[in-house]
Design a protein around this motif. Sequence first.
Motif, PDB file in Angstrom:
ATOM      1  N   PHE A 106      16.323  -3.649 -16.982  1.00  0.00           N
ATOM      2  CA  PHE A 106      14.883  -3.594 -16.780  1.00  0.00           C
ATOM      3  C   PHE A 106      14.602  -3.459 -15.289  1.00  0.00           C
ATOM      4  O   PHE A 106      15.521  -3.546 -14.454  1.00  0.00           O
ATOM      5  N   ALA A 107      13.344  -3.222 -14.954  1.00  0.00           N
ATOM      6  CA  ALA A 107      12.956  -3.021 -13.556  1.00  0.00           C
ATOM      7  C   ALA A 107      11.963  -4.089 -13.120  1.00  0.00           C
ATOM      8  O   ALA A 107      10.909  -4.261 -13.748  1.00  0.00           O
ATOM      9  N   MET A 108      12.293  -4.777 -12.038  1.00  0.00           N
ATOM     10  CA  MET A 108      11.375  -5.733 -11.434  1.00  0.00           C
ATOM     11  C   MET A 108      10.567  -5.024 -10.356  1.00  0.00           C
ATOM     12  O   MET A 108      11.099  -4.206  -9.597  1.00  0.00           O
ATOM     13  N   ALA A 109       9.274  -5.316 -10.305  1.00  0.00           N
ATOM     14  CA  ALA A 109       8.414  -4.701  -9.296  1.00  0.00           C
ATOM     15  C   ALA A 109       8.794  -5.229  -7.914  1.00  0.00           C
ATOM     16  O   ALA A 109       8.982  -6.433  -7.725  1.00  0.00           O
ATOM     17  N   GLY A 110       8.883  -4.325  -6.953  1.00  0.00           N
ATOM     18  CA  GLY A 110       9.257  -4.727  -5.609  1.00  0.00           C
ATOM     19  C   GLY A 110       8.570  -3.908  -4.547  1.00  0.00           C
ATOM     20  O   GLY A 110       7.826  -2.956  -4.823  1.00  0.00           O
ATOM     21  N   LEU A 111       8.827  -4.277  -3.295  1.00  0.00           N
ATOM     22  CA  LEU A 111       8.341  -3.565  -2.120  1.00  0.00           C
ATOM     23  C   LEU A 111       9.514  -3.390  -1.169  1.00  0.00           C
ATOM     24  O   LEU A 111      10.449  -4.197  -1.176  1.00  0.00           O
ATOM     25  N   PHE A 112       9.450  -2.365  -0.327  1.00  0.00           N
ATOM     26  CA  PHE A 112      10.499  -2.201   0.668  1.00  0.00           C
ATOM     27  C   PHE A 112       9.895  -1.881   2.025  1.00  0.00           C
ATOM     28  O   PHE A 112       8.744  -1.442   2.136  1.00  0.00           O
ATOM     29  N   GLU A 113      10.669  -2.127   3.064  1.00  0.00           N
ATOM     30  CA  GLU A 113      10.236  -1.896   4.443  1.00  0.00           C
ATOM     31  C   GLU A 113      11.387  -1.330   5.260  1.00  0.00           C
ATOM     32  O   GLU A 113      12.566  -1.496   4.904  1.00  0.00           O
ATOM     33  N   ASN A 114      11.043  -0.674   6.364  1.00  0.00           N
ATOM     34  CA  ASN A 114      12.017  -0.190   7.326  1.00  0.00           C
ATOM     35  C   ASN A 114      11.770  -0.905   8.651  1.00  0.00           C
ATOM     36  O   ASN A 114      10.640  -0.924   9.152  1.00  0.00           O
ATOM     37  N   TRP A 115      12.820  -1.502   9.197  1.00  0.00           N
ATOM     38  CA  TRP A 115      12.705  -2.291  10.424  1.00  0.00           C
ATOM     39  C   TRP A 115      13.777  -1.866  11.406  1.00  0.00           C
ATOM     40  O   TRP A 115      14.918  -1.565  11.007  1.00  0.00           O
ATOM     41  N   THR A 116      13.410  -1.825  12.682  1.00  0.00           N
ATOM     42  CA  THR A 116      14.358  -1.453  13.730  1.00  0.00           C
ATOM     43  C   THR A 116      14.498  -2.601  14.718  1.00  0.00           C
ATOM     44  O   THR A 116      13.502  -3.123  15.232  1.00  0.00           O
ATOM     45  N   ASP A 117      15.729  -3.017  14.962  1.00  0.00           N
ATOM     46  CA  ASP A 117      16.021  -4.045  15.955  1.00  0.00           C
ATOM     47  C   ASP A 117      15.801  -3.440  17.342  1.00  0.00           C
ATOM     48  O   ASP A 117      16.475  -2.490  17.737  1.00  0.00           O
ATOM     49  N   GLU A 168      19.506  -1.059  15.700  1.00  0.00           N
ATOM     50  CA  GLU A 168      19.917  -1.030  14.296  1.00  0.00           C
ATOM     51  C   GLU A 168      18.711  -0.896  13.382  1.00  0.00           C
ATOM     52  O   GLU A 168      17.687  -1.556  13.578  1.00  0.00           O
ATOM     53  N   LYS A 169      18.825  -0.042  12.370  1.00  0.00           N
ATOM     54  CA  LYS A 169      17.752   0.159  11.393  1.00  0.00           C
ATOM     55  C   LYS A 169      18.142  -0.520  10.078  1.00  0.00           C
ATOM     56  O   LYS A 169      19.255  -0.332   9.592  1.00  0.00           O
ATOM     57  N   ILE A 170      17.232  -1.303   9.539  1.00  0.00           N
ATOM     58  CA  ILE A 170      17.497  -2.034   8.302  1.00  0.00           C
ATOM     59  C   ILE A 170      16.402  -1.744   7.289  1.00  0.00           C
ATOM     60  O   ILE A 170      15.212  -1.868   7.590  1.00  0.00           O
ATOM     61  N   GLU A 171      16.814  -1.344   6.091  1.00  0.00           N
ATOM     62  CA  GLU A 171      15.890  -1.224   4.975  1.00  0.00           C
ATOM     63  C   GLU A 171      15.969  -2.524   4.184  1.00  0.00           C
ATOM     64  O   GLU A 171      17.067  -3.001   3.881  1.00  0.00           O
ATOM     65  N   SER A 172      14.827  -3.111   3.880  1.00  0.00           N
ATOM     66  CA  SER A 172      14.802  -4.411   3.219  1.00  0.00           C
ATOM     67  C   SER A 172      13.782  -4.394   2.089  1.00  0.00           C
ATOM     68  O   SER A 172      12.953  -3.484   1.987  1.00  0.00           O
ATOM     69  N   CYS A 173      13.837  -5.425   1.241  1.00  0.00           N
ATOM     70  CA  CYS A 173      12.975  -5.423   0.062  1.00  0.00           C
ATOM     71  C   CYS A 173      12.622  -6.842  -0.363  1.00  0.00           C
ATOM     72  O   CYS A 173      13.212  -7.822   0.091  1.00  0.00           O
ATOM     73  N   THR A 174      11.653  -6.925  -1.266  1.00  0.00           N
ATOM     74  CA  THR A 174      11.252  -8.187  -1.874  1.00  0.00           C
ATOM     75  C   THR A 174      10.934  -7.956  -3.340  1.00  0.00           C
ATOM     76  O   THR A 174      10.611  -6.836  -3.745  1.00  0.00           O
ATOM     77  N   ILE A 175      11.038  -9.020  -4.142  1.00  0.00           N
ATOM     78  CA  ILE A 175      10.697  -8.979  -5.565  1.00  0.00           C
ATOM     79  C   ILE A 175       9.357  -9.675  -5.769  1.00  0.00           C
ATOM     80  O   ILE A 175       9.152 -10.798  -5.282  1.00  0.00           O
ATOM     81  N   LYS A 186       0.810  -1.216   0.000  1.00  0.00           N
ATOM     82  CA  LYS A 186       0.000   0.000   0.000  1.00  0.00           C
ATOM     83  C   LYS A 186       0.846   1.270   0.000  1.00  0.00           C
ATOM     84  O   LYS A 186       0.480   2.265  -0.623  1.00  0.00           O
ATOM     85  N   ARG A 187       2.015   1.227   0.673  1.00  0.00           N
ATOM     86  CA  ARG A 187       2.722   2.487   0.945  1.00  0.00           C
ATOM     87  C   ARG A 187       4.182   2.533   0.500  1.00  0.00           C
ATOM     88  O   ARG A 187       4.751   3.614   0.399  1.00  0.00           O
ATOM     89  N   ARG A 188       4.814   1.386   0.278  1.00  0.00           N
ATOM     90  CA  ARG A 188       6.261   1.397   0.037  1.00  0.00           C
ATOM     91  C   ARG A 188       6.624   0.487  -1.137  1.00  0.00           C
ATOM     92  O   ARG A 188       7.154  -0.606  -0.965  1.00  0.00           O
ATOM     93  N   ARG A 189       6.357   0.996  -2.320  1.00  0.00           N
ATOM     94  CA  ARG A 189       6.683   0.247  -3.530  1.00  0.00           C
ATOM     95  C   ARG A 189       8.051   0.691  -4.055  1.00  0.00           C
ATOM     96  O   ARG A 189       8.466   1.832  -3.866  1.00  0.00           O
ATOM     97  N   CYS A 190       8.716  -0.223  -4.730  1.00  0.00           N
ATOM     98  CA  CYS A 190      10.016   0.106  -5.297  1.00  0.00           C
ATOM     99  C   CYS A 190      10.224  -0.673  -6.587  1.00  0.00           C
ATOM    100  O   CYS A 190       9.384  -1.495  -6.984  1.00  0.00           O
ATOM    101  N   MET A 191      11.335  -0.407  -7.238  1.00  0.00           N
ATOM    102  CA  MET A 191      11.765  -1.188  -8.401  1.00  0.00           C
ATOM    103  C   MET A 191      13.152  -1.717  -8.108  1.00  0.00           C
ATOM    104  O   MET A 191      13.982  -1.031  -7.494  1.00  0.00           O
ATOM    105  N   LEU A 245       3.784   5.242 -12.302  1.00  0.00           N
ATOM    106  CA  LEU A 245       2.515   4.816 -11.708  1.00  0.00           C
ATOM    107  C   LEU A 245       2.737   3.769 -10.631  1.00  0.00           C
ATOM    108  O   LEU A 245       2.092   3.789  -9.579  1.00  0.00           O
ATOM    109  N   TRP A 246       3.654   2.826 -10.890  1.00  0.00           N
ATOM    110  CA  TRP A 246       3.944   1.802  -9.893  1.00  0.00           C
ATOM    111  C   TRP A 246       4.543   2.416  -8.631  1.00  0.00           C
ATOM    112  O   TRP A 246       4.094   2.133  -7.510  1.00  0.00           O
ATOM    113  N   LEU A 247       5.555   3.249  -8.796  1.00  0.00           N
ATOM    114  CA  LEU A 247       6.249   3.806  -7.644  1.00  0.00           C
ATOM    115  C   LEU A 247       5.329   4.673  -6.792  1.00  0.00           C
ATOM    116  O   LEU A 247       5.480   4.739  -5.564  1.00  0.00           O
ATOM    117  N   LYS A 248       4.382   5.347  -7.412  1.00  0.00           N
ATOM    118  CA  LYS A 248       3.469   6.210  -6.667  1.00  0.00           C
ATOM    119  C   LYS A 248       2.263   5.464  -6.112  1.00  0.00           C
ATOM    120  O   LYS A 248       1.407   6.060  -5.450  1.00  0.00           O
TER     121      LYS A 248
END
Length: 221
Positions: A131-142, A147-154, A92-97, A181-184
Amino acid sequence: MCGRFELNISKEQLIKTFVISDPQIPMYEPNFNIPPGTDIPIIYQIGDHRRLTAAHWGLIPSWAKDRSIASHTFNARSETVAEKPSFRSAYKRRRCMIPATGYYEWKTLLNDGKPAGKQPFWIGFKGHQPFAMAGLFENWTDTESGEKIESCTIITRDAFPEINDIHSRMPVILPSEYYQLWLKGAIDDFPMIEEQDLTYYPVSKAVGSPSNNYEFKPLSD
């Protein structure tokens, strides 16, 4: 699924190809053999600017108690990504390529109907065009270390018929006209390139080890 890919272009090419206005990625080198669990380049949108940064490949939801979940979340199925607890918030909120110049899949070989090993294939655009694969990203704190980690999935989908016999799944590869359109988050579906845009060929089984980081040429007949 998508469990290994290649990104063989310079940082300058990345910035130009994907119209990056905010390249935050501290260090970058082309890589021919990228496995889950490593930091990979991702592109996401902040206002009117596209940011290039690095994220751990294996999404860690903000609610996760520890990072071990990342070993199971390097792919998200397009059919269920909007509902799965691990992915729905990022969808819903954190899309990436995730930029790439090819990806690898392993075809199960048969002998008298029985499995007889696997043959890896490189799959991508002719000329190894990026090319660009559609992905999502998240921010997580231990919570223990801070520690703060930015992570992603394809995100993956059913494979095109021509490559379905190599593997039944493939990454969602976005047409360039849909990047913004995807990123937004302005679309809920998963636009896809045409099947004829892709080519593929068998490569050495050495690709099975991420320590073999070099260009894998097509195997001769």
